[in-house]
Every structure is written in C-alpha cells, then in structure tokens.
Write an enzyme that holds these catalytic residues in place. Sequence first.
Site, PDB file in Angstrom:
ATOM      1  N   CYS A 120      48.185  27.843  37.444  1.00  0.00           N
ATOM      2  CA  CYS A 120      47.090  28.915  36.765  1.00  0.00           C
ATOM      3  C   CYS A 120      45.643  29.057  37.237  1.00  0.00           C
ATOM      4  O   CYS A 120      44.630  27.881  38.544  1.00  0.00           O
ATOM      5  CB  CYS A 120      46.733  29.194  35.334  1.00  0.00           C
ATOM      6  SG  CYS A 120      45.572  30.112  34.508  1.00  0.00           S
ATOM      7  N   CYS A 159      27.939  34.579  41.535  1.00  0.00           N
ATOM      8  CA  CYS A 159      28.641  36.008  41.326  1.00  0.00           C
ATOM      9  C   CYS A 159      28.003  37.472  41.021  1.00  0.00           C
ATOM     10  O   CYS A 159      27.137  37.332  40.459  1.00  0.00           O
ATOM     11  CB  CYS A 159      29.742  35.674  39.445  1.00  0.00           C
ATOM     12  SG  CYS A 159      30.994  37.055  39.319  1.00  0.00           S
ATOM     13  N   CYS A 190      44.311  24.673  35.641  1.00  0.00           N
ATOM     14  CA  CYS A 190      44.175  26.691  35.526  1.00  0.00           C
ATOM     15  C   CYS A 190      42.800  26.383  36.323  1.00  0.00           C
ATOM     16  O   CYS A 190      41.336  25.274  35.736  1.00  0.00           O
ATOM     17  CB  CYS A 190      43.092  26.810  34.084  1.00  0.00           C
ATOM     18  SG  CYS A 190      45.049  26.851  33.293  1.00  0.00           S
ATOM     19  N   CYS A 224      28.370  35.485  30.353  1.00  0.00           N
ATOM     20  CA  CYS A 224      29.250  34.662  31.439  1.00  0.00           C
ATOM     21  C   CYS A 224      27.291  33.415  32.431  1.00  0.00           C
ATOM     22  O   CYS A 224      26.295  34.433  32.485  1.00  0.00           O
ATOM     23  CB  CYS A 224      29.284  34.735  32.642  1.00  0.00           C
ATOM     24  SG  CYS A 224      29.931  33.823  33.913  1.00  0.00           S
ATOM     25  N   ARG A 279      46.001  30.201  23.128  1.00  0.00           N
ATOM     26  CA  ARG A 279      45.011  29.745  23.012  1.00  0.00           C
ATOM     27  C   ARG A 279      43.463  29.938  22.933  1.00  0.00           C
ATOM     28  O   ARG A 279      43.140  30.849  22.867  1.00  0.00           O
ATOM     29  CB  ARG A 279      44.587  29.665  24.469  1.00  0.00           C
ATOM     30  CG  ARG A 279      44.144  28.342  25.094  1.00  0.00           C
ATOM     31  CD  ARG A 279      44.244  27.377  26.541  1.00  0.00           C
ATOM     32  NE  ARG A 279      45.430  27.574  27.383  1.00  0.00           N
ATOM     33  CZ  ARG A 279      45.891  28.062  28.385  1.00  0.00           C
ATOM     34  NH1 ARG A 279      44.724  29.543  28.745  1.00  0.00           N
ATOM     35  NH2 ARG A 279      46.737  27.936  29.030  1.00  0.00           N
TER      36      ARG A 279
HETATM   37  N1  SAM Z   1      35.456  35.488  37.817  1.00  0.00           N
HETATM   38  C1  SAM Z   1      36.705  36.058  36.892  1.00  0.00           C
HETATM   39  C2  SAM Z   1      37.468  36.902  36.504  1.00  0.00           C
HETATM   40  O1  SAM Z   1      35.761  37.190  35.735  1.00  0.00           O
HETATM   41  O2  SAM Z   1      38.027  36.786  36.119  1.00  0.00           O
HETATM   42  C3  SAM Z   1      37.003  34.150  36.613  1.00  0.00           C
HETATM   43  C4  SAM Z   1      36.774  33.340  35.022  1.00  0.00           C
HETATM   44  S1  SAM Z   1      35.267  33.867  34.611  1.00  0.00           S
HETATM   45  C5  SAM Z   1      34.064  32.661  33.650  1.00  0.00           C
HETATM   46  C6  SAM Z   1      37.241  34.052  33.098  1.00  0.00           C
HETATM   47  C7  SAM Z   1      37.122  33.671  31.583  1.00  0.00           C
HETATM   48  O3  SAM Z   1      35.818  33.361  31.119  1.00  0.00           O
HETATM   49  C8  SAM Z   1      36.109  35.063  31.526  1.00  0.00           C
HETATM   50  O4  SAM Z   1      37.187  36.441  31.264  1.00  0.00           O
HETATM   51  C9  SAM Z   1      36.011  35.207  30.004  1.00  0.00           C
HETATM   52  O5  SAM Z   1      36.630  36.039  29.093  1.00  0.00           O
HETATM   53  C10 SAM Z   1      35.727  33.797  29.831  1.00  0.00           C
HETATM   54  N2  SAM Z   1      34.161  33.137  29.194  1.00  0.00           N
HETATM   55  C11 SAM Z   1      32.860  33.240  30.225  1.00  0.00           C
HETATM   56  N3  SAM Z   1      31.810  32.793  29.972  1.00  0.00           N
HETATM   57  C12 SAM Z   1      32.283  33.140  28.739  1.00  0.00           C
HETATM   58  C13 SAM Z   1      31.476  31.951  27.445  1.00  0.00           C
HETATM   59  N4  SAM Z   1      30.008  31.998  27.875  1.00  0.00           N
HETATM   60  N5  SAM Z   1      32.348  31.757  26.249  1.00  0.00           N
HETATM   61  C14 SAM Z   1      33.426  32.626  26.285  1.00  0.00           C
HETATM   62  N6  SAM Z   1      34.334  32.475  27.182  1.00  0.00           N
HETATM   63  C15 SAM Z   1      33.364  32.646  28.150  1.00  0.00           C
HETATM   64 FE1  SF4 Z   2      31.357  35.946  37.515  1.00  0.00          FE
HETATM   65 FE2  SF4 Z   2      31.211  35.146  35.264  1.00  0.00          FE
HETATM   66 FE3  SF4 Z   2      32.189  37.533  35.049  1.00  0.00          FE
HETATM   67 FE4  SF4 Z   2      33.709  36.040  36.005  1.00  0.00          FE
HETATM   68  S1  SF4 Z   2      33.025  36.456  33.748  1.00  0.00           S
HETATM   69  S2  SF4 Z   2      33.553  37.539  36.852  1.00  0.00           S
HETATM   70  S3  SF4 Z   2      32.364  34.262  36.440  1.00  0.00           S
HETATM   71  S4  SF4 Z   2      30.130  36.466  35.973  1.00  0.00           S
END
Ligand code: SAM
Ligand code: SF4
Length: 345
Positions: free
Chosen positions: A128, A53, A97, A60, A260
Amino acid sequence: MTIRHDWSRDEVAALFERPFNELLFAAQQLHRTHHDPDAIQVSALLSIKTGACPEDCGYCPQSAHHDTTLERERLMAVDEVVEAARQAHAAGATRFCMGAAWRSPRDSDIELVASMVREVKALGMETCLTLGMLSDAQAGALRDAGLDYYNHNLDTSPEYYPEVISTRDYADRLQTLEAVREAGLAVCCGGIVGMGESRDDRAGLLQQLANLPRHPESVPINHLVKVPGTPLADAPDLDPFELVRTVAVARVLMPASVVRLSAGREQMSDELQALCFLAGANSVFHGERLLTTPNAAPDRDAALFTRLGLRVQADHEHDHSGGTDRGPVLYGNACASQPTAADTA
Ligand code: SAM
Ligand code: SF4
Ligand code: DTB
C-alpha cells in the site's frame, strides 16, 4: 444485503442518533454476514519520506507550515525499506504501507517507489502507498509495478474540510481517488475523528465514503493524535463513544469493507479498542510507530488479541479482487507467520 451508494445525510445522521446498543447490534449483525468476527487484518506502516510537506493539514506533524520538532528525512533507499518490510512481515503484518510527506510525487519519485513496491511484494506481502495526489499516469505506473492498495483519505466532511486544510480541496482528493480506481487499484480511504468536528461532520465524512461509486476496500478511522506545534494540538477531547459510533456507522454503511482502527490506539484503553472491534473494526496498524508518532506497543497488541480471542489473518487469506461484496477468507488460528498472536496464545 445490498451494498448501497445513495445514503442521504439524514439517514446517516439518524444512524448516529440511534441508542448505542441498537447501533452496535445493527453493526455487529452486518459484520457477521460479511466477515469473520474473530479475525483481524494487520498492516505495518513506514514513513519513507518524512516532514517538510508543502500542505498545511492542521492535524499533521509533517507539514512545513507547523512548528513541530520533527526531523525531516529524504526519501529512503530501497534496500532500507525492504528490510523494514521484512521485519514487519516476521512480526505478523500481511500488508506494508509506505507513506510520503508529499503534496504529490514527481515522476522520478514514482520510479523509485515502484521498485520498493516490486521488492516488498516479492516478500509475499501486500503493498500500500500513500504519496498524496496522483495523476492517472502515475496511478497506472504504480499498478504496473504490482501495487495492491492506495491510501488517500477524505479526512472529514466537505463542510469542515476547509477548517482543517487550505492548500488543497475536497475535489482534489476525489480526483485522485478516481485516478486510483480507474487504474484498478484497491482503495484505502477514510478520515480522522477528534479534530473538533461535529457529529454531523462525522456523518458527512461517512456519507461521502459510502456514496463513492465503489466502497473503499479499506476504511481507516483515525483518532487524532494531538501533536504539539500543530494547529489541532489543543483540540477538545472527543467522547470515546463517538469513536465507537463512527466505526459502527462505517460498518453499517460499508458492510463488506475492512474498517481499520487506525491512528490513536496508543492513547486508547483496551476496553475502548474492544468496543471498536465489536462495532466492526477488523484491521489495525501493528508495530512500534505509525508514520511519525508512537503506535500501540506490539506486545500490548499481542496480549489484547489473545485476551479477545482475535485471530491475526495470515498472508493470502484475503482477496480484494472480488470487489467490496466479498469478505476475506480466513484460516484457523495455528499459523507460523503470526508470532504476534501465537506467541502469547
Ligand atoms: N501526504 C499524503 C496525504 O496526505 O495524502 C500521505 C501521508 S498522510 C500523513 C496520511 C494520513 O495520515 C492523512 O490523510 C491523515 O488522515 C492521517 N494523519 C496525519 N496526521 C495525523 C494525526 N496527527 N492524527 C491522526 N491521523 C493523522
Ligand atoms: Fe503533507 Fe501531512 Fe497533509 Fe499528508 S497529511 S499532505 S504529509 S501535511
Ligand atoms: C491512515 O489513514 N492513517 C495512517 C496511514 N493512513 C498512512 C497514518 C497515521 C498517521 C498518524 C500520525 C503520524 O504518525 O504521523
């Protein structure tokens, strides 16, 4: 009880400061006026496009900016996604989702994802998506495909946000949320705790969510899953009662929304999860995995729900069309499509 959209930061901070038992009592009272306290909504998650990404979100594992061991994967084929949804449905999930590690989808991606939505919906599940930033036209196209919810998190307070993410800003997130709302989709929007933020930041996140023009129908409270190689891998541990307080304050501010208890349950004790349910959490992700990290094991969930007398909502027991003022309508315990709870009953 009126639904408010004008919470000041001081009011929200004062809720966080209340004695724990007082806060939980207030949350529980509101919970009971809007929801069945013994019912839980169950969603399943699938990463339909993993890793690489371009965004630099500090939490993330999927960011190309961080050195994690995650294998990148292309957008999945529609039939593979539908098969995963079928299995999740058989395991008791009522909403599917699908998440993609994109900054924003291309229009050609939207067409494929729209096919996934149509086919998953045909199984009788709610759908979702979380794909990053959306234009108005993309949100409209997904609505036309029958999408129910779009997940797009604010993640933290506006002040702490730049400490965590630099490649997009809060205003970008708000703009997508507006596009999703305007398209008539239900909004799933929440954040993450345990990223080294202050209590005031947690208050700031919830204030932002509660002061949106309409409350999100679904509010995911994620606990950071610390992934080696991410900048937040060594974030200080959060006092677990702060998580419970965050859930309780979310419940007080957004009494009709479904809250949630999202990422991080694998690392939580059963007792901590039970406190979160008491504080007003009434939804979880169920299944072996979240997007890229392990989730609480399904048999552990089934045992926990049975021990707590929590009923898993069956299909069509909920209706978000009435907006955020209406709680879900619930059936009784005996439902053939709920093997996760029924198996151990
Ligand atoms: N890329 C898209 C975005 O960021 O909107 C969708 C996928 S992203 C992985 C969705 C959500 O996952 C993020 O907004 C974050 O809140 C949650 N998330 C990602 N990594 C995480 C982690 N290590 N621990 C907890 N929540 C996490
Ligand atoms: Fe990309 Fe992860 Fe950020 Fe979503 S949360 S925009 S997957 S880096
Ligand atoms: C949300 O708020 N949490 C989910 C879902 N929306 C997409 C994602 C949690 C991801 C946890 C880290 C991972 O498994 O990659």
